[in-house]
Design a protein around this motif. Sequence first.
Motif, PDB file in Angstrom:
ATOM      1  N   GLN A  33       0.835  -1.205   0.000  1.00 11.62           N
ATOM      2  CA  GLN A  33       0.000   0.000   0.000  1.00 11.62           C
ATOM      3  C   GLN A  33       0.871   1.256   0.000  1.00 11.62           C
ATOM      4  OE1 GLN A  33      -2.527   0.521   3.429  1.00 11.62           O
ATOM      5  NE2 GLN A  33      -3.828   1.983   2.370  1.00 11.62           N
ATOM      6  N   ALA A  34       1.909   1.268   0.812  1.00 10.62           N
ATOM      7  CA  ALA A  34       2.798   2.435   0.875  1.00 10.62           C
ATOM      8  C   ALA A  34       3.490   2.680  -0.464  1.00 10.62           C
ATOM      9  CB  ALA A  34       3.840   2.244   1.975  1.00 10.62           C
ATOM     10  N   LEU A  35       3.888   1.606  -1.145  1.00 11.72           N
ATOM     11  CA  LEU A  35       4.506   1.763  -2.457  1.00 11.72           C
ATOM     12  C   LEU A  35       3.531   2.367  -3.459  1.00 11.72           C
ATOM     13  CD1 LEU A  35       6.533  -1.561  -2.668  1.00 11.72           C
ATOM     14  CD2 LEU A  35       7.453   0.759  -2.441  1.00 11.72           C
ATOM     15  N   GLY A  36       2.255   1.980  -3.326  1.00 19.29           N
ATOM     16  CA  GLY A  36       1.228   2.552  -4.195  1.00 19.29           C
ATOM     17  C   GLY A  36       1.031   4.035  -3.955  1.00 19.29           C
ATOM     18  N   ILE A  37       1.257   4.473  -2.735  1.00 17.37           N
ATOM     19  CA  ILE A  37       1.129   5.896  -2.397  1.00 17.37           C
ATOM     20  C   ILE A  37       2.359   6.669  -2.875  1.00 17.37           C
ATOM     21  CG2 ILE A  37       1.053   7.535  -0.461  1.00 17.37           C
ATOM     22  CD1 ILE A  37      -0.641   5.366   1.030  1.00 17.37           C
ATOM     23  N   LEU A  38       3.542   6.070  -2.701  1.00 21.89           N
ATOM     24  CA  LEU A  38       4.786   6.750  -3.059  1.00 21.89           C
ATOM     25  C   LEU A  38       5.006   6.869  -4.564  1.00 21.89           C
ATOM     26  CD1 LEU A  38       7.232   5.172  -0.464  1.00 21.89           C
ATOM     27  CD2 LEU A  38       6.419   7.533  -0.524  1.00 21.89           C
ATOM     28  N   PHE A  39       4.569   5.866  -5.302  1.00 22.51           N
ATOM     29  CA  PHE A  39       4.809   5.842  -6.748  1.00 22.51           C
ATOM     30  C   PHE A  39       3.487   5.904  -7.494  1.00 22.51           C
ATOM     31  CE2 PHE A  39       8.351   3.557  -4.789  1.00 22.51           C
ATOM     32  CZ  PHE A  39       9.434   4.227  -5.343  1.00 22.51           C
ATOM     33  N   ALA A  40       3.391   6.854  -8.413  1.00 23.39           N
ATOM     34  CA  ALA A  40       2.157   7.016  -9.186  1.00 23.39           C
ATOM     35  C   ALA A  40       1.974   5.879 -10.179  1.00 23.39           C
ATOM     36  CB  ALA A  40       2.180   8.350  -9.921  1.00 23.39           C
ATOM     37  N   ASN A  41       3.074   5.315 -10.654  1.00 28.69           N
ATOM     38  CA  ASN A  41       3.046   4.260 -11.642  1.00 28.69           C
ATOM     39  C   ASN A  41       3.291   2.919 -10.948  1.00 28.69           C
ATOM     40  OD1 ASN A  41       4.014   2.332 -13.562  1.00 28.69           O
ATOM     41  ND2 ASN A  41       4.441   4.001 -14.997  1.00 28.69           N
ATOM     42  N   GLU A  42       2.433   1.924 -11.220  1.00 26.80           N
ATOM     43  CA  GLU A  42       2.586   0.627 -10.554  1.00 26.80           C
ATOM     44  C   GLU A  42       3.921  -0.031 -10.879  1.00 26.80           C
ATOM     45  OE1 GLU A  42       0.468  -3.761 -10.334  1.00 26.80           O
ATOM     46  OE2 GLU A  42      -0.719  -2.069 -11.038  1.00 26.80           O
ATOM     47  N   LYS A  43       4.410   0.134 -12.102  1.00 32.73           N
ATOM     48  CA  LYS A  43       5.702  -0.461 -12.474  1.00 32.73           C
ATOM     49  C   LYS A  43       6.840   0.106 -11.620  1.00 32.73           C
ATOM     50  CE  LYS A  43       5.109  -2.040 -17.154  1.00 32.73           C
ATOM     51  NZ  LYS A  43       5.680  -2.073 -18.495  1.00 32.73           N
ATOM     52  N   LEU A  44       6.792   1.405 -11.361  1.00 33.16           N
ATOM     53  CA  LEU A  44       7.813   2.013 -10.504  1.00 33.16           C
ATOM     54  C   LEU A  44       7.698   1.483  -9.080  1.00 33.16           C
ATOM     55  CD1 LEU A  44       7.686   5.749 -11.673  1.00 33.16           C
ATOM     56  CD2 LEU A  44       9.495   4.076 -12.117  1.00 33.16           C
ATOM     57  N   GLY A  45       6.472   1.262  -8.629  1.00 34.25           N
ATOM     58  CA  GLY A  45       6.253   0.784  -7.273  1.00 34.25           C
ATOM     59  C   GLY A  45       6.786  -0.608  -7.023  1.00 34.25           C
ATOM     60  N   VAL A  46       6.836  -1.437  -8.052  1.00 31.55           N
ATOM     61  CA  VAL A  46       7.350  -2.794  -7.859  1.00 31.55           C
ATOM     62  C   VAL A  46       8.782  -2.956  -8.367  1.00 31.55           C
ATOM     63  CG1 VAL A  46       5.087  -3.863  -7.853  1.00 31.55           C
ATOM     64  CG2 VAL A  46       6.337  -3.685  -9.992  1.00 31.55           C
ATOM     65  N   SER A  47       9.298  -1.960  -9.068  1.00 28.06           N
ATOM     66  CA  SER A  47      10.654  -2.085  -9.607  1.00 28.06           C
ATOM     67  C   SER A  47      11.724  -2.037  -8.519  1.00 28.06           C
ATOM     68  CB  SER A  47      10.930  -0.986 -10.644  1.00 28.06           C
ATOM     69  OG  SER A  47      10.939   0.287 -10.033  1.00 28.06           O
ATOM     70  N   TRP A  48      11.384  -1.588  -7.320  1.00 31.62           N
ATOM     71  CA  TRP A  48      12.345  -1.546  -6.233  1.00 31.62           C
ATOM     72  C   TRP A  48      12.835  -2.939  -5.853  1.00 31.62           C
ATOM     73  CZ3 TRP A  48      11.591  -3.858  -1.438  1.00 31.62           C
ATOM     74  CH2 TRP A  48      10.304  -4.368  -1.230  1.00 31.62           C
ATOM     75  N   THR A  49      12.064  -3.977  -6.204  1.00 38.06           N
ATOM     76  CA  THR A  49      12.473  -5.349  -5.845  1.00 38.06           C
ATOM     77  C   THR A  49      13.485  -5.904  -6.818  1.00 38.06           C
ATOM     78  OG1 THR A  49      10.633  -6.322  -7.081  1.00 38.06           O
ATOM     79  CG2 THR A  49      10.270  -5.849  -4.736  1.00 38.06           C
ATOM     80  N   ALA A  50      13.644  -5.275  -7.966  1.00 39.46           N
ATOM     81  CA  ALA A  50      14.554  -5.808  -8.998  1.00 39.46           C
ATOM     82  C   ALA A  50      16.002  -5.560  -8.650  1.00 39.46           C
ATOM     83  CB  ALA A  50      14.232  -5.185 -10.347  1.00 39.46           C
TER      84      ALA A  50
END
Length: 114
Positions: A97-114
């Motif tokens: 949820q916090a990643l969804g708030i911090l990043f407007a784009n879903e791809k950016l929100g999950v790219s931190w795991t890469a």
Amino acid sequence: MARERAAPRSEASRTARGPGAAQLGPDNRRRLSAPALRTFLAIAGLWGLTEEQRLLVLGYPSRSTYHNWCKRAREHESFTLHVDTLTRISAVFGIHQALGILFANEKLGVSWTA
């Protein structure tokens, strides 16, 4: 002075203390376990977590237990996860949820795991 012995604690008081203790009772845990695990698996898939990483996040249940939980969750069967496991899953939900708030784009929100 004689010391008084404390009364034995019930299972609920040993595993859940504080204002939300009733929320962690066996009935609620049974009701929440399958949908929580299904959601966790969806987020773990989105993040690209390996099976080993998923086990780590869940507190290292045995592989057979993990696969049994997954099967039962997918089939919408009833099972009860331990309070610790549900707490760990809840932490993942909070991070997601916090990643969804911090990043407007879903791809950016999950790219931190890469």
